[in-house]
Scaffold this motif. Structure first.
Motif, PDB file in Angstrom:
ATOM      1  N   LEU A 199      -9.502  39.206 -68.768  1.00 19.23           N
ATOM      2  CA  LEU A 199     -10.004  40.564 -68.608  1.00 19.23           C
ATOM      3  C   LEU A 199      -8.921  41.503 -69.116  1.00 19.23           C
ATOM      4  CD1 LEU A 199     -12.002  42.126 -65.736  1.00 19.23           C
ATOM      5  CD2 LEU A 199      -9.982  43.311 -66.579  1.00 19.23           C
ATOM      6  N   THR A 200      -9.243  42.232 -70.160  1.00 23.52           N
ATOM      7  CA  THR A 200      -8.283  43.151 -70.768  1.00 23.52           C
ATOM      8  C   THR A 200      -8.670  44.587 -70.444  1.00 23.52           C
ATOM      9  OG1 THR A 200      -7.802  41.649 -72.602  1.00 23.52           O
ATOM     10  CG2 THR A 200      -7.291  43.967 -72.944  1.00 23.52           C
ATOM     11  N   VAL A 201      -7.687  45.360 -70.005  1.00 20.01           N
ATOM     12  CA  VAL A 201      -7.888  46.794 -69.834  1.00 20.01           C
ATOM     13  C   VAL A 201      -7.025  47.482 -70.875  1.00 20.01           C
ATOM     14  CG1 VAL A 201      -7.769  48.767 -68.297  1.00 20.01           C
ATOM     15  CG2 VAL A 201      -8.306  46.509 -67.369  1.00 20.01           C
ATOM     16  N   LYS A 202      -7.675  48.160 -71.802  1.00 24.05           N
ATOM     17  CA  LYS A 202      -6.971  48.785 -72.918  1.00 24.05           C
ATOM     18  C   LYS A 202      -6.993  50.290 -72.737  1.00 24.05           C
ATOM     19  CE  LYS A 202      -6.628  48.322 -77.954  1.00 24.05           C
ATOM     20  NZ  LYS A 202      -6.271  49.725 -78.214  1.00 24.05           N
ATOM     21  N   GLY A 203      -5.810  50.858 -72.526  1.00 21.25           N
ATOM     22  CA  GLY A 203      -5.703  52.299 -72.357  1.00 21.25           C
ATOM     23  C   GLY A 203      -5.967  53.034 -73.654  1.00 21.25           C
ATOM     24  N   GLY A 204      -6.297  54.315 -73.540  1.00 21.31           N
ATOM     25  CA  GLY A 204      -6.568  55.125 -74.722  1.00 21.31           C
ATOM     26  C   GLY A 204      -5.320  55.364 -75.552  1.00 21.31           C
ATOM     27  N   ILE A 205      -5.494  55.434 -76.869  1.00 17.07           N
ATOM     28  CA  ILE A 205      -4.370  55.720 -77.759  1.00 17.07           C
ATOM     29  C   ILE A 205      -3.965  57.184 -77.658  1.00 17.07           C
ATOM     30  CG2 ILE A 205      -3.569  55.662 -80.147  1.00 17.07           C
ATOM     31  CD1 ILE A 205      -4.072  52.927 -78.884  1.00 17.07           C
ATOM     32  N   LEU A 215      -3.119  44.156 -69.461  1.00 16.27           N
ATOM     33  CA  LEU A 215      -3.131  45.614 -69.415  1.00 16.27           C
ATOM     34  C   LEU A 215      -2.348  46.144 -70.604  1.00 16.27           C
ATOM     35  CD1 LEU A 215      -2.364  46.122 -65.600  1.00 16.27           C
ATOM     36  CD2 LEU A 215      -4.570  45.719 -66.705  1.00 16.27           C
ATOM     37  N   LEU A 216      -2.983  46.997 -71.417  1.00 16.92           N
ATOM     38  CA  LEU A 216      -2.389  47.417 -72.681  1.00 16.92           C
ATOM     39  C   LEU A 216      -2.298  48.934 -72.812  1.00 16.92           C
ATOM     40  CD1 LEU A 216      -4.380  45.074 -75.118  1.00 16.92           C
ATOM     41  CD2 LEU A 216      -2.100  44.692 -74.206  1.00 16.92           C
ATOM     42  N   ASP A 217      -1.288  49.367 -73.601  1.00 15.43           N
ATOM     43  CA  ASP A 217      -1.179  50.732 -74.107  1.00 15.43           C
ATOM     44  C   ASP A 217      -0.991  51.770 -73.002  1.00 15.43           C
ATOM     45  OD1 ASP A 217      -1.477  49.669 -76.657  1.00 15.43           O
ATOM     46  OD2 ASP A 217      -3.643  49.836 -76.596  1.00 15.43           O
ATOM     47  N   ASP A 232      -8.161  61.765 -76.174  1.00 15.85           N
ATOM     48  CA  ASP A 232      -9.607  61.729 -76.414  1.00 15.85           C
ATOM     49  C   ASP A 232     -10.157  60.307 -76.461  1.00 15.85           C
ATOM     50  OD1 ASP A 232      -9.716  64.514 -76.607  1.00 15.85           O
ATOM     51  OD2 ASP A 232      -9.161  64.466 -78.733  1.00 15.85           O
ATOM     52  N   ASP A 233      -9.273  59.334 -76.477  1.00 15.42           N
ATOM     53  CA  ASP A 233      -9.689  57.932 -76.587  1.00 15.42           C
ATOM     54  C   ASP A 233      -9.939  57.366 -75.189  1.00 15.42           C
ATOM     55  OD1 ASP A 233     -10.323  55.574 -77.772  1.00 15.42           O
ATOM     56  OD2 ASP A 233      -8.257  54.909 -78.057  1.00 15.42           O
ATOM     57  N   LYS A 234     -11.110  56.773 -74.979  1.00 13.55           N
ATOM     58  CA  LYS A 234     -11.470  56.267 -73.658  1.00 13.55           C
ATOM     59  C   LYS A 234     -10.846  54.901 -73.404  1.00 13.55           C
ATOM     60  CE  LYS A 234     -15.920  58.675 -73.442  1.00 13.55           C
ATOM     61  NZ  LYS A 234     -17.392  58.506 -73.329  1.00 13.55           N
ATOM     62  N   SER A 235     -10.449  54.684 -72.162  1.00 18.77           N
ATOM     63  CA  SER A 235      -9.950  53.370 -71.764  1.00 18.77           C
ATOM     64  C   SER A 235     -11.126  52.404 -71.658  1.00 18.77           C
ATOM     65  CB  SER A 235      -9.219  53.461 -70.426  1.00 18.77           C
ATOM     66  OG  SER A 235      -8.113  54.331 -70.536  1.00 18.77           O
ATOM     67  N   GLN A 236     -10.856  51.144 -71.950  1.00 18.38           N
ATOM     68  CA  GLN A 236     -11.940  50.175 -72.075  1.00 18.38           C
ATOM     69  C   GLN A 236     -11.603  48.867 -71.373  1.00 18.38           C
ATOM     70  OE1 GLN A 236     -12.774  48.107 -75.976  1.00 18.38           O
ATOM     71  NE2 GLN A 236     -14.563  49.446 -75.963  1.00 18.38           N
ATOM     72  N   ILE A 237     -12.614  48.272 -70.757  1.00 17.08           N
ATOM     73  CA  ILE A 237     -12.499  46.934 -70.185  1.00 17.08           C
ATOM     74  C   ILE A 237     -13.117  45.947 -71.165  1.00 17.08           C
ATOM     75  CG2 ILE A 237     -13.083  45.433 -68.243  1.00 17.08           C
ATOM     76  CD1 ILE A 237     -13.660  47.992 -66.635  1.00 17.08           C
ATOM     77  N   GLN A 238     -12.418  44.843 -71.400  1.00 19.42           N
ATOM     78  CA  GLN A 238     -12.944  43.768 -72.240  1.00 19.42           C
ATOM     79  C   GLN A 238     -12.968  42.490 -71.402  1.00 19.42           C
ATOM     80  OE1 GLN A 238     -10.107  43.797 -75.447  1.00 19.42           O
ATOM     81  NE2 GLN A 238     -11.100  45.483 -76.511  1.00 19.42           N
ATOM     82  N   ILE A 239     -14.145  41.908 -71.249  1.00 18.92           N
ATOM     83  CA  ILE A 239     -14.316  40.706 -70.431  1.00 18.92           C
ATOM     84  C   ILE A 239     -14.607  39.531 -71.364  1.00 18.92           C
ATOM     85  CG2 ILE A 239     -15.621  39.645 -68.551  1.00 18.92           C
ATOM     86  CD1 ILE A 239     -16.426  42.572 -67.760  1.00 18.92           C
ATOM     87  N   ARG A 283       1.489  45.358 -71.212  1.00 15.97           N
ATOM     88  CA  ARG A 283       2.236  45.924 -72.341  1.00 15.97           C
ATOM     89  C   ARG A 283       2.076  47.442 -72.320  1.00 15.97           C
ATOM     90  NH1 ARG A 283      -0.707  42.471 -77.018  1.00 15.97           N
ATOM     91  NH2 ARG A 283      -0.719  40.426 -75.997  1.00 15.97           N
ATOM     92  N   PRO A 284       2.759  48.109 -71.427  1.00 16.47           N
ATOM     93  CA  PRO A 284       2.590  49.566 -71.332  1.00 16.47           C
ATOM     94  C   PRO A 284       3.265  50.286 -72.491  1.00 16.47           C
ATOM     95  CG  PRO A 284       4.321  48.839 -69.856  1.00 16.47           C
ATOM     96  CD  PRO A 284       3.738  47.597 -70.460  1.00 16.47           C
ATOM     97  N   GLU A 285       2.665  51.382 -72.908  1.00 18.16           N
ATOM     98  CA  GLU A 285       3.300  52.193 -73.952  1.00 18.16           C
ATOM     99  C   GLU A 285       4.640  52.720 -73.443  1.00 18.16           C
ATOM    100  OE1 GLU A 285       1.540  55.453 -76.923  1.00 18.16           O
ATOM    101  OE2 GLU A 285       1.777  56.201 -74.875  1.00 18.16           O
TER     102      GLU A 285
END
Length: 342
Positions: free
Chosen positions: A66-72, A152-154, A75-82, A179-181
């Motif tokens: 399960l990946t949670v990708k923060g917005g770049i 957890l990304l970005d 205006d970019d929405k955070s997204q869950i990837q299962i 991997r936090p920004e």
């Protein structure tokens, strides 16, 4: 003597279809094997529908990641990837349908063929889900109880961290990768709480810029929670301190002493990648690590970027440990311990 209600509650077996007479275990196997036929089976009778729905609720597909990708940007929405094995994805889709989620535009489906195992990816808008109590409950119900790996990304805003906590509450996930920004105190506190609540066994932590009060304390705290830790130091592009003792946002720390302190806690596997700033471990520091680790009285595995032995490498065995100090790394490994998660 039976009451009329009890008699009415009795099922006349002679009126049941052959499939309805099957033992529950066999019906369960049929449901898992013939996922595509389940919509038709559910329509065949009320009894079969109830039985199949119960099986679907109890049958949890393996959640590989399960990946949670923060917005770049803002205006970019955070997204869950299962990520789910494609062969098991039909079960997850059925669970979504039972929660009335499959038709929602916020859930999209893709295929990931980058691994040996073909995976189906379900994409969900984190903000949309977490801000709606019903959606959050529905998604949690679909996920089951165990997630093999959480990534957890970005960028992670305070809202993102709060939503992630709600989503992952009471879940078990043996492998967490973050991997936090920017690593700050908010992210650090969330990381510690997530490791505790998720019973994380192996943590991969990739850091670049660190803006927190005490980075070393974070490593020591993590060493009390997880058994296996992989820390990756990204290049910060600061060429003027390439030859300095730098790691994890800290200059001139006594890293051999800190590493030994980490091993005095729960931690028994540590891998450090610090290729850009390898001067954080000197030759005397490496010698001290070798000497102390082999006499810890604890079975550990230590692997770290180290260039201090480039001209005078060491390869030897001592006290059931294999020691390899060569051109680019230092490894001290007990014979009875296996690296995990790498």
């Amino acid at each position: 003597m039976e009451t009329r209600a009890a008699k009415r509650a009795k099922i006349d077996v002679s009126t049941l279809a052959p499939i309805e007479k099957l033992p529950r275990e066999l019906l369960h196997a049929i449901v898992e094997y013939a996922m595509n036929a389940i919509p038709q089976l559910r329509l065949s009778s009320q009894m079969l529908r109830k039985t199949i729905d119960e099986i679907i609720r109890r049958s949890t597909p393996p959640i590989r990641k399960l990946t949670v990708k923060g917005g770049i940007d803002d205006d970019d929405k955070s997204q869950i990837q299962i990520f789910i094995p494609r062969k098991k994805s039909a079960l997850f889709t059925l669970r979504l349908k039972m929660q009335n989620l499959s038709g929602k535009r916020q859930i999209k489906e893709e295929t990931d063929c980058s691994n040996k195992e073909e995976l189906k990816v379900y994409l969900v808008d984190l903000t949309q889900v977490a801000s709606n109590k019903n959606w959050l409950a529905y998604i949690r119900e679909c996920l089951g109880n165990t997630i093999e790996k959480v990534l957890l990304l970005d960028r992670m805003s305070k809202d993102d961290l709060r939503y992630i906590s709600k989503l992952l509450e009471n879940f078990r996930f043996p492998h967490l990768e973050i991997r936090p920004e920017i690593m700050n105190d908010d992210v650090a506190n969330h990381l510690l709480e997530t490791c505790r609540s998720g019973n994380v066994d192996h943590l991969t932590l990739e850091v670049g810029e660190i803006k927190m009060s005490d980075p070393v304390k974070l490593l020591l705290d993590l060493s009390s929670i997880v058994r296996s830790l992989h820390v990756i130091q990204k290049s910060l592009g600061a060429e003027h301190f390439l030859s300095r003792n730098f790691f994890f946002g800290t200059f001139d720390a006594d890293w051999p002493a800190i590493i030994l302190q980490m091993f005095s806690k729960k931690l028994d596997r540590l891998n450090i990648n610090n290729h850009t700033y390898p001067a954080y471990i000197s030759r005397p520091g490496g010698d001290l690590l070798i000497e102390r680790i082999v006499s810890l009285g604890k079975k550990v595995w230590f692997l770290a970027t180290c260039k201090a032995y480039a001209t005078q490498p060491i390869v030897q065995k001592e006290n059931n440990y294999t020691i390899r100090a060569v051109s680019t790394f230092l490894e001290v490994k007990h014979a009875e311990i296996q690296p995990i998660g790498y």
